[in-house]
Enzyme design. Sequence first.
Site, PDB file in Angstrom:
ATOM      1  N   ARG A  31      25.218  -0.469  33.154  1.00 54.91           N
ATOM      2  CA  ARG A  31      24.981   0.517  32.083  1.00 54.91           C
ATOM      3  C   ARG A  31      24.733  -0.216  30.769  1.00 54.91           C
ATOM      4  O   ARG A  31      23.901   0.179  29.967  1.00 54.91           O
ATOM      5  CB  ARG A  31      26.167   1.495  31.942  1.00 54.91           C
ATOM      6  CG  ARG A  31      25.997   2.404  30.735  1.00 54.91           C
ATOM      7  CD  ARG A  31      26.864   3.649  30.674  1.00 54.91           C
ATOM      8  NE  ARG A  31      28.146   3.550  31.324  1.00 54.91           N
ATOM      9  CZ  ARG A  31      29.215   2.879  30.846  1.00 54.91           C
ATOM     10  NH1 ARG A  31      29.144   2.245  29.693  1.00 54.91           N
ATOM     11  NH2 ARG A  31      30.339   2.846  31.537  1.00 54.91           N
ATOM     12  N   ASP A  90       7.406  10.404  17.538  1.00 56.45           N
ATOM     13  CA  ASP A  90       7.216  10.499  18.993  1.00 56.45           C
ATOM     14  C   ASP A  90       5.771  10.090  19.272  1.00 56.45           C
ATOM     15  O   ASP A  90       4.831  10.808  18.950  1.00 56.45           O
ATOM     16  CB  ASP A  90       7.501  11.930  19.450  1.00 56.45           C
ATOM     17  CG  ASP A  90       7.369  12.103  20.963  1.00 56.45           C
ATOM     18  OD1 ASP A  90       6.621  11.328  21.592  1.00 56.45           O
ATOM     19  OD2 ASP A  90       8.007  13.019  21.504  1.00 56.45           O
ATOM     20  N   TYR A 130       7.110  18.735  20.659  1.00 59.09           N
ATOM     21  CA  TYR A 130       7.305  18.993  22.093  1.00 59.09           C
ATOM     22  C   TYR A 130       8.392  20.063  22.285  1.00 59.09           C
ATOM     23  O   TYR A 130       9.461  20.006  21.640  1.00 59.09           O
ATOM     24  CB  TYR A 130       7.709  17.678  22.760  1.00 59.09           C
ATOM     25  CG  TYR A 130       8.029  17.787  24.227  1.00 59.09           C
ATOM     26  CD1 TYR A 130       7.021  18.039  25.153  1.00 59.09           C
ATOM     27  CD2 TYR A 130       9.328  17.640  24.696  1.00 59.09           C
ATOM     28  CE1 TYR A 130       7.315  18.147  26.503  1.00 59.09           C
ATOM     29  CE2 TYR A 130       9.622  17.745  26.041  1.00 59.09           C
ATOM     30  CZ  TYR A 130       8.605  18.000  26.937  1.00 59.09           C
ATOM     31  OH  TYR A 130       8.900  18.106  28.269  1.00 59.09           O
ATOM     32  N   LYS A 170       4.947   9.468  30.786  1.00 58.35           N
ATOM     33  CA  LYS A 170       3.539   9.795  30.555  1.00 58.35           C
ATOM     34  C   LYS A 170       2.666   8.535  30.649  1.00 58.35           C
ATOM     35  O   LYS A 170       2.649   7.913  31.682  1.00 58.35           O
ATOM     36  CB  LYS A 170       3.403  10.541  29.231  1.00 58.35           C
ATOM     37  CG  LYS A 170       4.505  11.609  28.993  1.00 58.35           C
ATOM     38  CD  LYS A 170       4.408  12.798  29.914  1.00 58.35           C
ATOM     39  CE  LYS A 170       5.629  13.701  29.900  1.00 58.35           C
ATOM     40  NZ  LYS A 170       6.038  14.211  28.608  1.00 58.35           N
TER      41      LYS A 170
HETATM   42  C1  PLP Z   1       7.175  14.815  28.009  1.00 57.49           C
HETATM   43  C2  PLP Z   1       7.418  14.626  26.568  1.00 57.49           C
HETATM   44  C3  PLP Z   1       8.717  14.443  26.066  1.00 57.49           C
HETATM   45  C4  PLP Z   1       9.943  14.511  26.942  1.00 57.49           C
HETATM   46  O1  PLP Z   1       9.987  13.459  27.850  1.00 57.49           O
HETATM   47  P1  PLP Z   1      10.722  13.550  29.281  1.00 57.49           P
HETATM   48  O2  PLP Z   1      10.449  12.213  29.859  1.00 57.49           O
HETATM   49  O3  PLP Z   1      10.080  14.686  30.023  1.00 57.49           O
HETATM   50  O4  PLP Z   1      12.160  13.813  29.003  1.00 57.49           O
HETATM   51  C5  PLP Z   1       8.867  14.223  24.711  1.00 57.49           C
HETATM   52  N1  PLP Z   1       7.803  14.205  23.875  1.00 57.49           N
HETATM   53  C6  PLP Z   1       6.541  14.389  24.327  1.00 57.49           C
HETATM   54  C7  PLP Z   1       5.411  14.355  23.368  1.00 57.49           C
HETATM   55  C8  PLP Z   1       6.300  14.617  25.680  1.00 57.49           C
HETATM   56  O5  PLP Z   1       5.061  14.818  26.116  1.00 57.49           O
END
Ligand code: PLP
Length: 380
Positions: free
Chosen positions: A46, A170, A98, A195
Amino acid sequence: MRFSTKAIHAGQDPDPATGSVTVPVYLTSTYMQLRPGREGKYVYSRTANPTRNALEESLAALEGGKVGVAFSSGLAATTTVLMLLRKGDHVIAGDDIYGGTYRLFDQVLRNYGLQFTYVDPRSPDKVEQAVRKNTKMIWIETPTNPLMRVVDIRAISKIATKNHAMLVVDNTFASPYLQNPLKLGANISVHSTTKYLGGHSDLIGGAAIATDTDVGKRLKFLQNAVGAVPGPLDCWLVLRGIKTLAVRMDRHDSNAKQISEFLQKEPKVEQVYYPGLPDHPQRDVVKRQMRGYGGMLSFELKGGFGDCEKLLTKLRVFTLAESLGGVESLIEHPASMTHASIPRQRRMEQGIKDTLIRMSVGIEDVEDLLEDLQRGFKGL
Ligand SMILES: *Cc1c(COP(=O)(O)O)cnc(C)c1O
């Protein structure tokens, strides 16, 4: 080193024990210690794991940050970053973030005494007006989902600095290949590695990268204290994805550009949203802070929901699915899928109409994607 070289080598020297060219997957929870009370480099997974360390070094190098910290999901990264704050602190967040981030802020973290104000960050004045004495963080996303709005990172970073607040961006949609928020004045860059960084729709993961060593240290502390860490195999999959990020993004970008041009000419399409189009309303900001436009776009269809349904169910190369950033092309209907949890009234105010369709353009042959769309539009 340049981007692609870093993507393949940063944090990924051949394994000193065996010469293995790829970073081994260290599937272990604990590590043998030589003496009690004198901890070796690794103690418990961890806290630290060699596969995860390689990923974290790679991410820091790609974003031009000091410290990379990996998490079990994008939202785990977001949660942990918000734990830098204390009860009573105020956060200014973009009004077009998001949906899961909004849900976390509004339905979870608000209950722990954090305060949130949502503003349109395309207007730095509105952000500045929202600053309070206790504002400690500004949270933005750019380009935004699903309308591909663009926020001027440098302009917002000046407001953050002036008011002693941290700017978090983000950077999931652009990926570090197309945009580096830390170089534009942000303090932390956050990713859903699910992503583009992973890139193959085969894992869930997240990351936060900090410019400042002290913030990085605190994030590392919180990563261990909170415990939302990714497993070594998922870390390895993200590392493997990262090696091809540059070539994938170039292809996503080129395919999406051609599709955006096709859609602009299609009589059944009302409006196309893509940062690569010359008539994007923030074209100057796009040019200043992005090196390309990426694979995400959306468009409004003339007609009603019935036409959306017809189009979405007729396509064969595009898959009707949520998520984004993988090699395969996905298409979805925000009003009934990714953004269905936003009340219709608020959704309309944000400009997300019932006839909006979002695409994550993959890296297939663009001719097949265009033919698929032509076939789909023919029946409308
Ligand atoms: C998918 C996404 C998230 C969240 O990520 P997870 O891996 O699904 O928890 C946050 N911000 C954006 C822009 C996203 O597309």
